[in-house]
Design a protein around this motif. Structure first.
Motif, PDB file in Angstrom:
ATOM      1  N   UNK A  72       0.842  -1.191   0.000  1.00 21.20           N
ATOM      2  CA  UNK A  72       0.000   0.000   0.000  1.00 21.20           C
ATOM      3  C   UNK A  72       0.881   1.246   0.000  1.00 21.20           C
ATOM      4  N   UNK A  73       0.561   2.192  -0.879  1.00 21.13           N
ATOM      5  CA  UNK A  73       1.244   3.482  -0.880  1.00 21.13           C
ATOM      6  C   UNK A  73       0.483   4.431   0.041  1.00 21.13           C
ATOM      7  N   UNK A  74       1.222   5.099   0.933  1.00 17.74           N
ATOM      8  CA  UNK A  74       0.616   6.016   1.900  1.00 17.74           C
ATOM      9  C   UNK A  74       1.316   7.365   1.795  1.00 17.74           C
ATOM     10  N   UNK A  75       0.526   8.410   1.611  1.00 19.13           N
ATOM     11  CA  UNK A  75       1.072   9.764   1.568  1.00 19.13           C
ATOM     12  C   UNK A  75       0.759  10.493   2.865  1.00 19.13           C
ATOM     13  N   UNK A  76       1.792  11.124   3.434  1.00 15.36           N
ATOM     14  CA  UNK A  76       1.648  11.965   4.615  1.00 15.36           C
ATOM     15  C   UNK A  76       1.927  13.401   4.180  1.00 15.36           C
ATOM     16  N   UNK A  77       0.970  14.278   4.407  1.00 18.67           N
ATOM     17  CA  UNK A  77       1.114  15.684   4.028  1.00 18.67           C
ATOM     18  C   UNK A  77       1.191  16.514   5.301  1.00 18.67           C
ATOM     19  N   UNK A  78       2.334  17.167   5.503  1.00 20.77           N
ATOM     20  CA  UNK A  78       2.551  18.017   6.672  1.00 20.77           C
ATOM     21  C   UNK A  78       2.384  19.473   6.249  1.00 20.77           C
ATOM     22  N   UNK A  79       1.298  20.100   6.686  1.00 20.76           N
ATOM     23  CA  UNK A  79       1.065  21.512   6.385  1.00 20.76           C
ATOM     24  C   UNK A  79       1.843  22.374   7.369  1.00 20.76           C
ATOM     25  N   UNK A  80       1.838  23.677   7.152  1.00 21.55           N
ATOM     26  CA  UNK A  80       2.521  24.587   8.072  1.00 21.55           C
ATOM     27  C   UNK A  80       1.811  24.598   9.424  1.00 21.55           C
ATOM     28  N   UNK A  81       2.593  24.657  10.480  1.00 23.96           N
ATOM     29  CA  UNK A  81       2.027  24.698  11.829  1.00 23.96           C
ATOM     30  C   UNK A  81       1.321  26.035  12.071  1.00 23.96           C
ATOM     31  N   UNK A  82       0.264  25.964  12.863  1.00 24.02           N
ATOM     32  CA  UNK A  82      -0.541  27.139  13.189  1.00 24.02           C
ATOM     33  C   UNK A  82      -0.321  27.491  14.657  1.00 24.02           C
ATOM     34  N   UNK A  83       0.052  28.735  14.976  1.00 24.78           N
ATOM     35  CA  UNK A  83       0.225  29.105  16.388  1.00 24.78           C
ATOM     36  C   UNK A  83      -1.117  29.213  17.105  1.00 24.78           C
ATOM     37  N   UNK A  84      -1.139  28.723  18.321  1.00 27.63           N
ATOM     38  CA  UNK A  84      -2.346  28.738  19.158  1.00 27.63           C
ATOM     39  C   UNK A  84      -1.987  29.416  20.469  1.00 27.63           C
ATOM     40  N   UNK A  85      -2.670  30.541  20.799  1.00 26.75           N
ATOM     41  CA  UNK A  85      -2.379  31.233  22.045  1.00 26.75           C
ATOM     42  C   UNK A  85      -3.677  31.533  22.787  1.00 26.75           C
ATOM     43  N   UNK A  86      -3.580  32.303  23.852  1.00 29.67           N
ATOM     44  CA  UNK A  86      -4.739  32.546  24.707  1.00 29.67           C
ATOM     45  C   UNK A  86      -5.853  33.297  23.989  1.00 29.67           C
ATOM     46  N   UNK A  87      -5.510  34.029  22.939  1.00 30.30           N
ATOM     47  CA  UNK A  87      -6.516  34.796  22.210  1.00 30.30           C
ATOM     48  C   UNK A  87      -7.198  33.990  21.105  1.00 30.30           C
TER      49      UNK A  87
END
Length: 265
Positions: free
Chosen positions: A222-237
Motif C-alpha cells: 500500500x502506498x501512503x502519503x503523509x502531508x505536513x502543512x505549516x504549523x498554526x500558532x495557538x495562544x490565549x486569544x
C-alpha cells in the motif's frame, strides 16, 4: 497458498522484532532513558516495510515546540505510518488499552489514553496530554474521534484541542503550535487507488479488526502519503472552535491533493 505464506512470514517477523526490542524498551521505560522515545519509531519503520506500507512524506515536521499534530484517521495502520515518520506519542481512546496486542503495544509506546465520555476525568486527561506537550514531546491527536473510509475528512471535535489550551500557561512563548497532518492511502501494488478500492486500506468503525488486519497483511503493498502543512500558532486569544475548523480545512486540502495526485515531492 502465497497469501497464507505471507501472513506467516509477517507474523514471525513481527514476533522476532518485537521480542528483540521489548527488553530494551522496558528498561528504558523503567529508567526514563531517552531511547524510550526513539525506539518506537524504529519499530514502526521496520513494521511498515514488513507489512508493505510505502510511506511518502510531503512537507516538513515543524521545529516549533510545544507541537501538537492533528490528523485525519483512516485505519489502525495510521499509527505505524505516523510513528515511522517522527518520534511521537499518540492520544488514544481508553478502550484500546485493553485490546489484545495493539493495546499492549500502545502502552509500550507511551500513548495517552483518554475516556471521552467521562466528563469528570476530562481535566486530568487534558493535563496528561498538556504535560507531554510542555515536556517537548510531539503529540498526535486524531481529531475526528473515529476512523473513516479514507475518501473524506469528518468534522473535527474542537473539545479535543483542550490540551493545547491547558499547555499555554507553561509554554515558553505562551504558544502551542498545531500542525495539520493529512494521511492518504493512494496506491495498491503500485496502481493508483480509486474510491472503490480504498476500503482495502480504510477501517471504518463497523468493520471487525481481525479480518481487516489479516487482509492488509495478506495483500500488502500500500502506498501512503503523509502531508505536513505549516504549523498554526495557538495562544490565549485563539478561539478553539475557529482553530479546529481551520486545521480541519487544511487536513482536508492535504487529503484531497494526495488523492488527486497533486502533491509536489
Amino acid at each position: 497458498m502465497i497469501a497464507a505464506l505471507r501472513v506467516a512470514v509477517v507474523s514471525v517477523a513481527f514476533l522476532i522484532l518485537t521480542l528483540a526490542l521489548l527488553p530494551v524498551q522496558l528498561i528504558a521505560l523503567a529508567t526514563g532513558h531517552p531511547v524510550m522515545r526513539r525506539l518506537p519509531r524504529w519499530w514502526h519503520r521496520v513494521m511498515c516495510r514488513i507489512i508493505g506500507l510505502n510511506v511518502r512524506v510531503s512537507g516538513q515536521l515543524s521545529r516549533d515546540r510545544p507541537l501538537l499534530l492533528v490528523a485525519n484517521h483512516i485505519s489502525w495502520k495510521d499509527i505505524l505510518v505516523l510513528g515511522s515518520v517522527a518520534d511521537v506519542v499518540f492520544v488514544a481512546k481508553s478502550e484500546i488499552r485493553d485490546w489484545p496486542v495493539l493495546g499492549w503495544l500502545a502502552r509500550l509506546q507511551r500513548s495517552v489514553f483518554v475516556e471521552r465520555e467521562v466528563r469528570r476525568k476530562t481535566g486530568t486527561q487534558i493535563s496528561d496530554v498538556s504535560a507531554r506537550l510542555v515536556s517537548g514531546e510531539v503529540v498526535v491527536l486524531f481529531a475526528e474521534g473515529t476512523t473513516s473510509d479514507g475518501n473524506r475528512v469528518m468534522p473535527f471535535n474542537s473539545s479535543l484541542f483542550g490540551a493545547a489550551s491547558a499547555a499555554l500557561p507553561f509554554a515558553p512563548e505562551g504558544k502551542v503550535y498545531i500542525q495539520p497532518v493529512s494521511i492518504a492511502y493512494t496506491g495498491f501494488h503500485g496502481i493508483p487507488m480509486g474510491r472503490y478500492h480504498r476500503p482495502v486500506a480504510g477501517w471504518p468503525g463497523d468493520v471487525a479488526l481481525g479480518p481487516h488486519m489479516l487482509r492488509v497483511i495478506r495483500d500488502g503493498a500500500l502506498d501512503v502519503d503523509i502531508v505536513l502543512a505549516d504549523a498554526v500558532p495557538f495562544d490565549a486569544a485563539t478561539n478553539r472552535k475557529a482553530i479546529a475548523r481551520l486545521v480541519e480545512a487544511r487536513v482536508r486540502e492535504g487529503l484531497n491533493a494526495a488523492l488527486r495526485g497533486e502533491l509536489n515531492r
